[in-house]
Design a protein around this motif. Structure first.
Motif, PDB file in Angstrom:
ATOM      1  N   LEU A 230       0.795  -1.243   0.170  1.00 56.01           N
ATOM      2  CA  LEU A 230      -0.045  -0.075   0.086  1.00 56.01           C
ATOM      3  C   LEU A 230       0.699   1.232   0.059  1.00 56.01           C
ATOM      4  O   LEU A 230       0.679   2.337  -0.620  1.00 56.01           O
ATOM      5  CB  LEU A 230      -0.835   0.046   1.314  1.00 56.01           C
ATOM      6  CG  LEU A 230      -2.092   0.957   1.008  1.00 56.01           C
ATOM      7  CD1 LEU A 230      -2.931   0.918   0.239  1.00 56.01           C
ATOM      8  CD2 LEU A 230      -2.905   1.079   2.537  1.00 56.01           C
ATOM      9  N   GLU A 262      -9.778  -3.263   5.774  1.00 51.81           N
ATOM     10  CA  GLU A 262     -10.392  -2.027   6.180  1.00 51.81           C
ATOM     11  C   GLU A 262      -9.757  -1.599   7.774  1.00 51.81           C
ATOM     12  O   GLU A 262      -9.469  -0.467   7.794  1.00 51.81           O
ATOM     13  CB  GLU A 262     -12.040  -2.033   6.474  1.00 51.81           C
ATOM     14  CG  GLU A 262     -12.761  -2.277   5.060  1.00 51.81           C
ATOM     15  CD  GLU A 262     -14.260  -2.482   5.336  1.00 51.81           C
ATOM     16  OE1 GLU A 262     -14.718  -3.021   6.603  1.00 51.81           O
ATOM     17  OE2 GLU A 262     -15.057  -2.411   4.452  1.00 51.81           O
ATOM     18  N   HIS A 265      -6.362  -0.424   6.751  1.00 59.91           N
ATOM     19  CA  HIS A 265      -6.554   1.199   6.062  1.00 59.91           C
ATOM     20  C   HIS A 265      -6.911   2.057   7.149  1.00 59.91           C
ATOM     21  O   HIS A 265      -6.139   3.222   6.923  1.00 59.91           O
ATOM     22  CB  HIS A 265      -7.719   1.201   4.962  1.00 59.91           C
ATOM     23  CG  HIS A 265      -7.575   0.238   3.800  1.00 59.91           C
ATOM     24  ND1 HIS A 265      -8.553   0.101   2.872  1.00 59.91           N
ATOM     25  CD2 HIS A 265      -6.242  -0.363   3.550  1.00 59.91           C
ATOM     26  CE1 HIS A 265      -8.083  -0.511   1.711  1.00 59.91           C
ATOM     27  NE2 HIS A 265      -6.671  -1.139   2.122  1.00 59.91           N
ATOM     28  N   VAL A 297      -8.827   4.476  -0.359  1.00 60.10           N
ATOM     29  CA  VAL A 297      -8.785   3.156   0.318  1.00 60.10           C
ATOM     30  C   VAL A 297     -10.139   2.898   0.766  1.00 60.10           C
ATOM     31  O   VAL A 297     -10.455   1.928   1.684  1.00 60.10           O
ATOM     32  CB  VAL A 297      -7.813   3.159   1.630  1.00 60.10           C
ATOM     33  CG1 VAL A 297      -6.375   3.225   0.985  1.00 60.10           C
ATOM     34  CG2 VAL A 297      -8.169   4.154   2.730  1.00 60.10           C
TER      35      VAL A 297
END
Length: 422
Positions: A230, A262, A265, A297
């Protein structure tokens, strides 16, 4: 009777390894009636050349079949028909080159077909050479240029006008008879679905939607590999289709469910918020950057407010773990790929003036690849993905140049960008 074709290509010369990126075929009967049409993007296995002209993105083309996969089907569309095109010499040369690369010699010769550009000198003497101008002179409606299907349809309409002018039989009746006898080699017609251009405004589903919602959530997901990827993906604050696929594949390999990703993120966003808030002031630019990351994201803008509120009130944040910020440094090796505006030579000269080294190929020592299209399928881009080297858009690279360290002391004065962590 007639097979009117049009191609979009990566360039103008097969001898320079240019390839077909889109092919369209429109069938006309002897009266000029459209009896069928077919079109597909083609994966050229290289960069897409002048994308500003043909408008095809690598994200679209990389999901398309290779020419060798559709060669048999296209042959079936052309076999026994008179080949027609606007500038048939150009299209015929590319078809022959692609079939030769696939291992076939095909009877595609401009002398055996009809070129609506050459015929225009007889039927439209006031028109220029371009398909657009010929259609204008013929009183045909405007069309979407540099789309293979729209160009093929326009060329077909032009041929219909010519047919109406000459009556029956047409003066090229001998070509019609000869086309039926041209010896096409046998080749398998694989069942490959054509891939169309994406319509204007089309947006792919967010990559999070492709992850499985497995329950219960892993208590301590091992997400370091995912977060490292990422970091690279978000360097240019853009997630290309290729990068989205890589994030999904990494998450699935690590056994991460959507809820795990999630959670990662949110942790990532919190880390960026800490960097922005460490001096006690969050600028408009920093908040805008955090909002952009949240959007990419799949987090709500309200999550940015939450992350900043926690970061601003957490007195122990200076002791918390923080990843080092990713920056370009003097003497870093940078490589460029794709057609750029201005010319690539100007980008390379600017990089050299800024203290970077410019390479002509990607190696393990390359620090960054700047690509006109981050989804590029060029050999340089494929090698960069293999080595885990970040690929960014030229606009993001320009921002990185402003933060380039100019001395051993660190970055430029006042540079507090949170453009990516690593």
């Amino acid at each position: 009777m007639y097979a009117v074709i049009d191609l979009e290509t990566t360039g103008t010369r097969t001898s320079w390894h240019d390839r077909i990126v889109e092919v369209a075929v429109v069938h006309l009967d002897e009266y000029g009636q459209v009896t069928g049409e077919w079109c597909s993007l083609v994966n050229p296995g290289r960069d897409l050349g002048p994308q500003l002209i043909h408008g095809i993105t690598a994200a679209e083309a990389r999901r398309a079949p290779r020419f060798d996969q559709i060669a048999g089907h296209v042959a079936g569309l052309l076999r026994g028909r008179v080949l027609a095109a606007h500038n048939l010499h150009f299209d015929a040369s590319f078809l022959r080159a692609e079939y030769k690369r696939a291992g076939f010699q095909v009877p595609v010769d401009p002398a055996d077909g009809l070129c609506t550009m050459r015929l225009a000198s007889h039927f439209l003497p006031s028109a220029g050479r371009s398909l657009y101008d010929c259609c204008r002179a013929a009183g045909l409606p405007p069309y979407r240029a540099h789309s293979a299907l729209h160009d093929a349809r326009a060329a077909a309409q032009l041929l219909v006008r010519y047919l109406a002018s000459v009556g029956t039989p047409p003066p090229w009746e001998a070509a019609v008879t000869a086309a039926a006898r041209l010896p096409w080699p046998p080749m398998p017609a694989a069942s490959v679905a054509p891939v169309q251009r994406q319509t204007t405004g089309y947006r792919e589903q967010h990559f999070l939607a492709r992850l499985v919602d497995r329950l219960p959530r892993l208590h301590e997901p091992k997400g370091d590999a995912y977060l490292d990827l990422l970091d690279q993906v978000l360097l240019d604050r853009h997630i290309s289709a290729t990068e989205a696929d890589a994030l999904v594949a990494t998450a699935e390999t690590l056994g991460l469910a959507r809820v795990d990703v999630e959670h990662l993120h949110r942790s990532y966003l919190a880390g960026l918020a800490e960097v922005a808030a460490e001096d006690g002031v969050v600028t408009d630019a920093e908040r805008l950057d955090l909002n952009r990351v949240a959007d990419l994201v799949g987090l709500a803008r309200s999550e940015v407010d939450t992350a900043l509120r926690i970061a601003m009130t957490d007195s122990s944040r200076q002791q918390r773990h923080r990843r080092d910020q990713w920056n370009l440094n003097p003497d870093d090796l940078v490589v460029f790929t794709g057609e750029m505006r201005p010319q690539r030579s100007e980008w390379e000269a600017e990089a050299t003036a800024a203290g970077l080294r410019v390479g002509d190929r990607v190696t393990k020592k390359t620090r960054l690849l700047v690509a006109a299209d981050p989804d590029s399928m060029s050999a340089k881009a494929e090698k960069a993905r293999q080595y885990g080297i970040p690929i960014v858009h030229p606009s993001a690279y320009k921002q990185m140049l402003t933060g380039l360290a100019v001395s051993d002391a660190g970055t430029l004065p006042g540079d507090r960008s949170v453009v990516g962590a690593r």
